[in-house]
Design an enzyme around this catalytic site. Sequence first.
Site, PDB file in Angstrom:
ATOM      1  N   ARG A  15      26.691  48.117  40.373  1.00  0.00           N
ATOM      2  CA  ARG A  15      27.779  47.264  40.887  1.00  0.00           C
ATOM      3  C   ARG A  15      29.009  48.125  41.213  1.00  0.00           C
ATOM      4  O   ARG A  15      29.319  48.369  42.382  1.00  0.00           O
ATOM      5  CB  ARG A  15      28.101  46.151  39.861  1.00  0.00           C
ATOM      6  CG  ARG A  15      28.973  45.033  40.399  1.00  0.00           C
ATOM      7  CD  ARG A  15      30.465  45.361  40.436  1.00  0.00           C
ATOM      8  NE  ARG A  15      30.997  45.780  39.142  1.00  0.00           N
ATOM      9  CZ  ARG A  15      32.216  46.269  38.977  1.00  0.00           C
ATOM     10  NH1 ARG A  15      33.031  46.412  40.014  1.00  0.00           N
ATOM     11  NH2 ARG A  15      32.652  46.666  37.791  1.00  0.00           N
ATOM     12  N   ASP A  16      29.673  48.621  40.192  1.00  0.00           N
ATOM     13  CA  ASP A  16      30.902  49.384  40.434  1.00  0.00           C
ATOM     14  C   ASP A  16      30.575  50.653  41.229  1.00  0.00           C
ATOM     15  O   ASP A  16      31.351  51.076  42.101  1.00  0.00           O
ATOM     16  CB  ASP A  16      31.552  49.761  39.093  1.00  0.00           C
ATOM     17  CG  ASP A  16      33.054  49.908  39.180  1.00  0.00           C
ATOM     18  OD1 ASP A  16      33.603  49.853  40.289  1.00  0.00           O
ATOM     19  OD2 ASP A  16      33.698  50.082  38.123  1.00  0.00           O
ATOM     20  N   HIS A 207      36.561  51.182  30.030  1.00  0.00           N
ATOM     21  CA  HIS A 207      35.978  51.321  31.384  1.00  0.00           C
ATOM     22  C   HIS A 207      36.836  52.355  32.107  1.00  0.00           C
ATOM     23  O   HIS A 207      37.882  52.034  32.675  1.00  0.00           O
ATOM     24  CB  HIS A 207      36.034  49.946  32.050  1.00  0.00           C
ATOM     25  CG  HIS A 207      35.552  49.888  33.466  1.00  0.00           C
ATOM     26  ND1 HIS A 207      34.379  49.266  33.833  1.00  0.00           N
ATOM     27  CD2 HIS A 207      36.091  50.345  34.624  1.00  0.00           C
ATOM     28  CE1 HIS A 207      34.221  49.337  35.145  1.00  0.00           C
ATOM     29  NE2 HIS A 207      35.249  49.991  35.648  1.00  0.00           N
ATOM     30  N   HIS A 209      37.569  55.299  34.837  1.00  0.00           N
ATOM     31  CA  HIS A 209      37.222  56.018  36.071  1.00  0.00           C
ATOM     32  C   HIS A 209      37.684  57.465  35.892  1.00  0.00           C
ATOM     33  O   HIS A 209      38.612  57.735  35.130  1.00  0.00           O
ATOM     34  CB  HIS A 209      37.871  55.339  37.279  1.00  0.00           C
ATOM     35  CG  HIS A 209      37.156  54.073  37.681  1.00  0.00           C
ATOM     36  ND1 HIS A 209      36.347  53.988  38.784  1.00  0.00           N
ATOM     37  CD2 HIS A 209      37.106  52.860  37.092  1.00  0.00           C
ATOM     38  CE1 HIS A 209      35.842  52.760  38.873  1.00  0.00           C
ATOM     39  NE2 HIS A 209      36.295  52.048  37.856  1.00  0.00           N
ATOM     40  N   CYS A 240      36.719  51.742  43.595  1.00  0.00           N
ATOM     41  CA  CYS A 240      37.009  50.337  43.862  1.00  0.00           C
ATOM     42  C   CYS A 240      37.545  50.215  45.281  1.00  0.00           C
ATOM     43  O   CYS A 240      38.455  50.955  45.665  1.00  0.00           O
ATOM     44  CB  CYS A 240      38.043  49.807  42.861  1.00  0.00           C
ATOM     45  SG  CYS A 240      38.554  48.123  43.224  1.00  0.00           S
ATOM     46  N   ASN A 249      33.294  55.807  38.325  1.00  0.00           N
ATOM     47  CA  ASN A 249      33.389  55.647  36.872  1.00  0.00           C
ATOM     48  C   ASN A 249      32.964  56.955  36.235  1.00  0.00           C
ATOM     49  O   ASN A 249      32.270  57.764  36.857  1.00  0.00           O
ATOM     50  CB  ASN A 249      32.400  54.581  36.381  1.00  0.00           C
ATOM     51  CG  ASN A 249      32.755  53.215  36.869  1.00  0.00           C
ATOM     52  OD1 ASN A 249      32.470  52.878  37.998  1.00  0.00           O
ATOM     53  ND2 ASN A 249      33.399  52.444  36.031  1.00  0.00           N
TER      54      ASN A 249
HETATM   55  P1  HMG Z   1      39.930  34.364  49.437  1.00  0.00           P
HETATM   56  O1  HMG Z   1      39.809  34.829  50.852  1.00  0.00           O
HETATM   57  O2  HMG Z   1      41.288  34.121  48.901  1.00  0.00           O
HETATM   58  O3  HMG Z   1      38.982  33.136  49.084  1.00  0.00           O
HETATM   59  O4  HMG Z   1      39.219  35.475  48.549  1.00  0.00           O
HETATM   60  P2  HMG Z   1      38.790  31.720  49.703  1.00  0.00           P
HETATM   61  O5  HMG Z   1      38.481  30.825  48.552  1.00  0.00           O
HETATM   62  O6  HMG Z   1      39.914  31.395  50.628  1.00  0.00           O
HETATM   63  O7  HMG Z   1      37.455  31.922  50.555  1.00  0.00           O
HETATM   64  C1  HMG Z   1      37.391  32.738  51.709  1.00  0.00           C
HETATM   65  C2  HMG Z   1      35.944  32.877  52.137  1.00  0.00           C
HETATM   66  O8  HMG Z   1      35.181  33.543  51.115  1.00  0.00           O
HETATM   67  C3  HMG Z   1      35.267  31.523  52.347  1.00  0.00           C
HETATM   68  O9  HMG Z   1      34.272  31.717  53.335  1.00  0.00           O
HETATM   69  C4  HMG Z   1      34.597  31.279  51.023  1.00  0.00           C
HETATM   70  O10 HMG Z   1      33.489  30.421  51.104  1.00  0.00           O
HETATM   71  C5  HMG Z   1      34.151  32.668  50.651  1.00  0.00           C
HETATM   72  P3  HMG Z   1      34.536  31.285  54.857  1.00  0.00           P
HETATM   73  O11 HMG Z   1      34.836  29.811  54.789  1.00  0.00           O
HETATM   74  O12 HMG Z   1      35.705  32.114  55.334  1.00  0.00           O
HETATM   75  O13 HMG Z   1      33.246  31.635  55.540  1.00  0.00           O
HETATM   76  N1  HMG Z   1      34.012  32.857  49.203  1.00  0.00           N
HETATM   77  C6  HMG Z   1      32.922  33.393  48.633  1.00  0.00           C
HETATM   78  N2  HMG Z   1      31.755  33.848  49.153  1.00  0.00           N
HETATM   79  C7  HMG Z   1      30.854  34.327  48.278  1.00  0.00           C
HETATM   80  N3  HMG Z   1      31.065  34.394  46.930  1.00  0.00           N
HETATM   81  C8  HMG Z   1      32.221  33.951  46.406  1.00  0.00           C
HETATM   82  C9  HMG Z   1      33.196  33.421  47.267  1.00  0.00           C
HETATM   83  N4  HMG Z   1      34.415  32.913  47.065  1.00  0.00           N
HETATM   84  C10 HMG Z   1      34.911  32.562  48.263  1.00  0.00           C
HETATM   85  N5  HMG Z   1      32.400  34.033  45.073  1.00  0.00           N
HETATM   86  C11 HMG Z   1      37.981  36.094  46.593  1.00  0.00           C
HETATM   87  C12 HMG Z   1      39.176  35.350  47.152  1.00  0.00           C
HETATM   88  C13 HMG Z   1      38.156  36.180  45.102  1.00  0.00           C
HETATM   89  C14 HMG Z   1      36.704  35.343  46.952  1.00  0.00           C
HETATM   90  C15 HMG Z   1      37.942  37.499  47.247  1.00  0.00           C
HETATM   91  O14 HMG Z   1      39.184  38.082  47.090  1.00  0.00           O
HETATM   92  C16 HMG Z   1      36.898  38.396  46.652  1.00  0.00           C
HETATM   93  O15 HMG Z   1      35.704  38.165  46.784  1.00  0.00           O
HETATM   94  N6  HMG Z   1      37.347  39.507  45.963  1.00  0.00           N
HETATM   95  C17 HMG Z   1      36.416  40.386  45.287  1.00  0.00           C
HETATM   96  C18 HMG Z   1      36.968  41.764  45.291  1.00  0.00           C
HETATM   97  C19 HMG Z   1      36.049  42.677  44.552  1.00  0.00           C
HETATM   98  O16 HMG Z   1      34.862  42.401  44.394  1.00  0.00           O
HETATM   99  N7  HMG Z   1      36.579  43.831  44.068  1.00  0.00           N
HETATM  100  C20 HMG Z   1      35.799  44.803  43.357  1.00  0.00           C
HETATM  101  C21 HMG Z   1      35.411  44.356  41.993  1.00  0.00           C
HETATM  102  S1  HMG Z   1      36.716  44.514  40.794  1.00  0.00           S
HETATM  103  C22 HMG Z   1      36.598  46.150  40.247  1.00  0.00           C
HETATM  104  O17 HMG Z   1      35.887  46.930  40.810  1.00  0.00           O
HETATM  105  C23 HMG Z   1      37.347  46.551  39.017  1.00  0.00           C
HETATM  106  C24 HMG Z   1      36.433  46.695  37.786  1.00  0.00           C
HETATM  107  O18 HMG Z   1      35.424  47.651  38.016  1.00  0.00           O
HETATM  108  C25 HMG Z   1      37.249  47.129  36.573  1.00  0.00           C
HETATM  109  C26 HMG Z   1      38.161  48.343  36.855  1.00  0.00           C
HETATM  110  O19 HMG Z   1      37.670  49.388  37.306  1.00  0.00           O
HETATM  111  O20 HMG Z   1      39.345  48.184  36.584  1.00  0.00           O
HETATM  112  C27 HMG Z   1      35.764  45.363  37.447  1.00  0.00           C
HETATM  113 MG    MG Z   2      35.715  49.834  37.827  1.00  0.00          MG
END
Ligand code: HMG
Ligand code: MG
Length: 302
Positions: A15-16, A207, A209, A240, A249
């Site tokens: 994933r990450d 966690h 990086h 990320c 990571n």
């Molecule tokens: P948004 O644009 O504000 O959401 O995004 P929305 O509710 O307005 O929806 C927009 C569109 O996304 C719509 O589709 C929804 O249906 C769809 P459209 O009508 O335009 O065709 N949608 C989804 N589709 C699939 N799955 C869903 C979903 N939700 C809405 N769950 C949202 C808000 C949270 C969805 C967006 O910002 C997002 O997906 N962000 C994810 C970002 C991400 O994955 N970042 C990386 C992971 S975090 C990380 O790596 C850190 C970590 O490792 C720890 C660390 O290192 O610190 C965990």
């Molecule tokens: Mg991370």
Amino acid sequence: MTLPTTARLVEVGPRDGLQNEPQFVPTATKIALIERLIDCGLECVEATAFVSPKWVPQMADAAEVLRGITYRPGICHPVLVPNEKGLEAALAAGAKEVAVFAAASEAFSQKNINCSIKESLERFRPVLARAKDAGIKVRGYVSCALGCPYQGEVQPIAVADLAWALFEMGCHEISLGDTIGTGTPEKTKALIDAVARRVPIKKLAGHFHDTYGMAIANIYAALQEGVNVFDASVGGLGGCPYAKGASGNVATEDVVWLLKGLGIDCGVDLDKLVDTAQWISMQLGREPASKVARALLAKRAA
Ligand code: HMG
Ligand code: MG
């Protein structure tokens, strides 16, 4: 200073590690990676993320990946869910554990999940409630625990407040993310000290990086504080998409080497892990990023 005698690793490479890859990694490769990691002895392999494919295209095949894994007893595959939509899709694909992710920095919260920290907690409350009804565990992440790419310093107290909010909501474990790898051992200790005043130390995970090469030093510092759960990514894959410049990571091989050196059992076969680091790196057209994998591969070749 008494170090823990065992440690649990949460492998986050699929994933990450992969989420930031520019070329789409075939679904079959993702599934094969997960299967190989389980064969190495890793009992918790974060599989994918049910996030918006517009935001993170690499995770667009989340349901296929999760459905493609052969379930084995005792092995868990948490998947990221940012909202109820993600949770429902994860449940439909057979998820048995999910993870919600918040950030201790307002700026990062906006960039990563398009809402404030407060709004993110409001979003997570029904996710936690629904997960409880479905009988599945929820892990909680706090990003930017040791610094934010947009706002810089993040205060340990802000991390502690958020960690507590997630724990109180029902998250079984809180993973403290050094998203951009700017942490150092003393800062890590101060962070854990602050968070452990609110959340039991046995419920915390680290966690880290490795952007600045400090991840192993930070893990050693966290072990000294009593943390014994660490997230890591095979071959040091990753970054990320919303933390520009952040590298992968900490490599799982590097953590296993550290733990072995300290006599801490984590149940992972280092030789098989190095094979897996080499295999996935080849699939991505590069060498493994980790020092331990490189050193052991060079030794084998000699
Ligand atoms: P948004 O644009 O504000 O959401 O995004 P929305 O509710 O307005 O929806 C927009 C569109 O996304 C719509 O589709 C929804 O249906 C769809 P459209 O009508 O335009 O065709 N949608 C989804 N589709 C699939 N799955 C869903 C979903 N939700 C809405 N769950 C949202 C808000 C949270 C969805 C967006 O910002 C997002 O997906 N962000 C994810 C970002 C991400 O994955 N970042 C990386 C992971 S975090 C990380 O790596 C850190 C970590 O490792 C720890 C660390 O290192 O610190 C965990
Ligand atoms: Mg991370």
